[in-house]
Design an enzyme around this catalytic site. Structure first.
Site, short mmCIF file in Angstrom:
data_model
loop_
_atom_site.label_atom_id
_atom_site.label_comp_id
_atom_site.label_asym_id
_atom_site.label_seq_id
_atom_site.Cartn_x
_atom_site.Cartn_y
_atom_site.Cartn_z
N ASP A 10 0.93 -1.19 -0.13
CA ASP A 10 0.01 0.03 0.02
C ASP A 10 1.01 1.25 -0.13
OD1 ASP A 10 -2.43 -1.48 -0.04
OD2 ASP A 10 -2.32 -1.50 2.23
N LYS A 34 0.92 -7.97 -2.67
CA LYS A 34 -0.49 -7.59 -3.33
C LYS A 34 -0.43 -6.00 -3.76
CE LYS A 34 -4.08 -6.29 -0.40
NZ LYS A 34 -4.75 -4.78 -0.86
N ASP A 61 -5.13 -6.82 -6.83
CA ASP A 61 -6.39 -6.36 -6.01
C ASP A 61 -7.15 -5.38 -6.54
OD1 ASP A 61 -8.41 -6.16 -3.88
OD2 ASP A 61 -6.81 -5.12 -2.63
N LYS A 63 -10.48 -5.61 -7.55
CA LYS A 63 -11.97 -5.67 -7.24
C LYS A 63 -12.90 -5.11 -8.44
CE LYS A 63 -11.39 -4.81 -2.09
NZ LYS A 63 -9.70 -4.17 -2.11
N HIS A 65 -15.92 -4.83 -10.82
CA HIS A 65 -17.49 -4.87 -10.61
C HIS A 65 -18.03 -3.95 -11.80
CE1 HIS A 65 -20.97 -4.24 -7.32
NE2 HIS A 65 -21.21 -4.83 -8.69
N ASP A 66 -18.94 -4.74 -12.90
CA ASP A 66 -19.49 -3.93 -13.94
C ASP A 66 -20.21 -5.01 -14.63
OD1 ASP A 66 -19.81 -2.12 -15.95
OD2 ASP A 66 -17.83 -1.37 -15.77
N ILE A 67 -20.74 -4.45 -15.64
CA ILE A 67 -21.64 -5.58 -16.30
C ILE A 67 -20.68 -6.68 -16.82
CG2 ILE A 67 -23.40 -3.95 -17.18
CD1 ILE A 67 -21.95 -3.64 -19.86
N ASN A 69 -20.01 -8.44 -19.59
CA ASN A 69 -18.95 -8.43 -20.68
C ASN A 69 -18.03 -7.45 -20.63
OD1 ASN A 69 -18.66 -9.01 -23.78
ND2 ASN A 69 -19.09 -6.62 -23.92
N THR A 121 -15.67 -4.98 4.20
CA THR A 121 -15.77 -5.00 5.86
C THR A 121 -16.18 -3.72 6.34
OG1 THR A 121 -13.59 -4.83 5.71
CG2 THR A 121 -14.18 -6.83 6.50
N GLY A 212 -0.41 -6.02 5.83
CA GLY A 212 0.32 -4.49 5.30
C GLY A 212 1.00 -4.03 6.35
N ARG A 213 0.61 -2.94 7.12
CA ARG A 213 1.10 -2.26 8.10
C ARG A 213 2.14 -2.85 9.00
NH1 ARG A 213 -3.84 1.48 8.85
NH2 ARG A 213 -4.88 -0.49 8.37
O1 C5P Z 1 -2.21 -2.44 6.74
P1 C5P Z 1 -3.17 -3.57 6.84
O2 C5P Z 1 -2.50 -4.80 7.64
O3 C5P Z 1 -4.62 -3.39 7.78
O4 C5P Z 1 -3.57 -4.01 5.46
C1 C5P Z 1 -4.48 -5.08 5.13
C2 C5P Z 1 -4.85 -4.92 3.52
O5 C5P Z 1 -5.71 -5.66 3.21
C3 C5P Z 1 -4.78 -3.40 3.03
O6 C5P Z 1 -4.35 -3.32 1.57
C4 C5P Z 1 -6.47 -3.43 2.81
O7 C5P Z 1 -6.94 -2.81 2.01
C5 C5P Z 1 -7.10 -4.96 2.62
N1 C5P Z 1 -8.24 -5.26 3.06
C6 C5P Z 1 -8.52 -5.08 4.30
N2 C5P Z 1 -9.97 -5.53 4.49
C7 C5P Z 1 -10.80 -6.06 3.69
C8 C5P Z 1 -10.26 -6.02 2.31
C9 C5P Z 1 -8.98 -5.78 2.13
O8 C5P Z 1 -7.60 -4.86 5.20
N3 C5P Z 1 -11.88 -6.32 3.91
#
Ligand code: C5P
Length: 235
Positions: A10, A34, A61, A63, A65-67, A69, A121, A212-213
């Site tokens: 990220d 990712k 990643d 995601k 989301h469209d029609i 085709n 989420t 991530g972090r």
């Molecule tokens: O920094 P952290 O560990 O919270 O990052 C989690 C990663 O997972 C981020 O890229 C975040 O966008 C992604 N993510 C999430 N929860 C979701 C879907 C994706 O934290 N439900």
């Protein structure tokens, strides 16, 4: 592909991304990474190719989301990047998800893993009821969407480690659960409300954890990555 740790890149640009990845240059294992919307929209396909050329597996990643085709054509374009995992929104319908599979599959019948987001989420029960006008309990909606994902022929869903067992039980035991919301026992939770450690995620049956972090912002990212691998992949 067995249980693995996916590091969320990220970052806002290529410079920050490569500064981070350079820390792993001499590591015996190139992390599975990712690439999300932030980095992809900033740097485009070039950064995906560059990271792939360095030997990393990639979860793209975006995601979709469209029609149906449009999603099929978009997946056909993305299939040329040879990434290892991609995703769509289950809300786009079974037909849209089937179209995504079709677009992604090459002439030899092979394709990368394809998973789906059930409900974001960030959507609460209240928002789902009052804005989206879906009146069923949220966990019922998540399970039903996951069943749709399976019916459409995809490989799994993004979910909390806390939901992994229920998904395996209600959908299929081989259906993949890719789970963010990971923190070490001594970490700050940040904006994630429901978190588990890598070890707990393994015990709950997650197939992949997305971190991530806890890695990217760690004082020693390589050490933090190894800690994830040791807790989640070993044993
Ligand atoms: O920094 P952290 O560990 O919270 O990052 C989690 C990663 O997972 C981020 O890229 C975040 O966008 C992604 N993510 C999430 N929860 C979701 C879907 C994706 O934290 N439900």
């Amino acid at each position: 592909m067995g249980r693995d740790v996916i590091v969320a890149l990220d970052f806002p640009n290529a410079e920050n991304t490569f500064n981070f990845l350079s820390k792993f240059e001499n590591h015996n294992q190139k992390p599975f990474v990712k690439i999300g919307m932030e980095l992809f929209y900033a740097e485009g396909q070039k950064i995906v190719r560059e990271i792939k050329a360095r030997g990393h597996k990639i979860f793209l990643d975006l995601k979709l989301h469209d029609i149906p085709n449009t999603v099929k054509s978009a997946m056909r374009s993305l299939s040329k990047l040879n990434v290892d995992m991609l995703n769509v929104h289950a809300e786009g319908s079974i037909e849209m998800m089937k179209a995504a599979v079709e677009g992604l599959t090459n002439d030899n019948g092979e394709r990368p893993l394809l998973i789906a987001v059930t409900l974001l989420t960030s959507i609460s029960q209240e928002v789902m009821n009052n804005e989206l006008l879906i009146s069923r309990p949220l966990d019922e909606v998540v399970t039903a969407y996951a069943q749709n994902v399976f019916k459409a022929g995809l490989d799994g869903v993004v979910c909390s480690p806390l939901e992994a067992g229920k998904i395996h039980e209600n959908v299929n035991k081989n259906f993949l659960t890719v789970t963010p919301g990971i923190r070490f026992a001594d970490n700050d939770k940040g904006d994630q409300a429901r978190v588990t450690t890598p070890l707990k995620a393994k015990e709950l049956g997650s197939d992949f954890i997305v971190v991530g972090r806890p890695i990217t912002k760690a004082e020693n990212p390589v050490e933090a990555y190894e800690k994830c691998i040791n807790e989640f992949c070993k044993g």
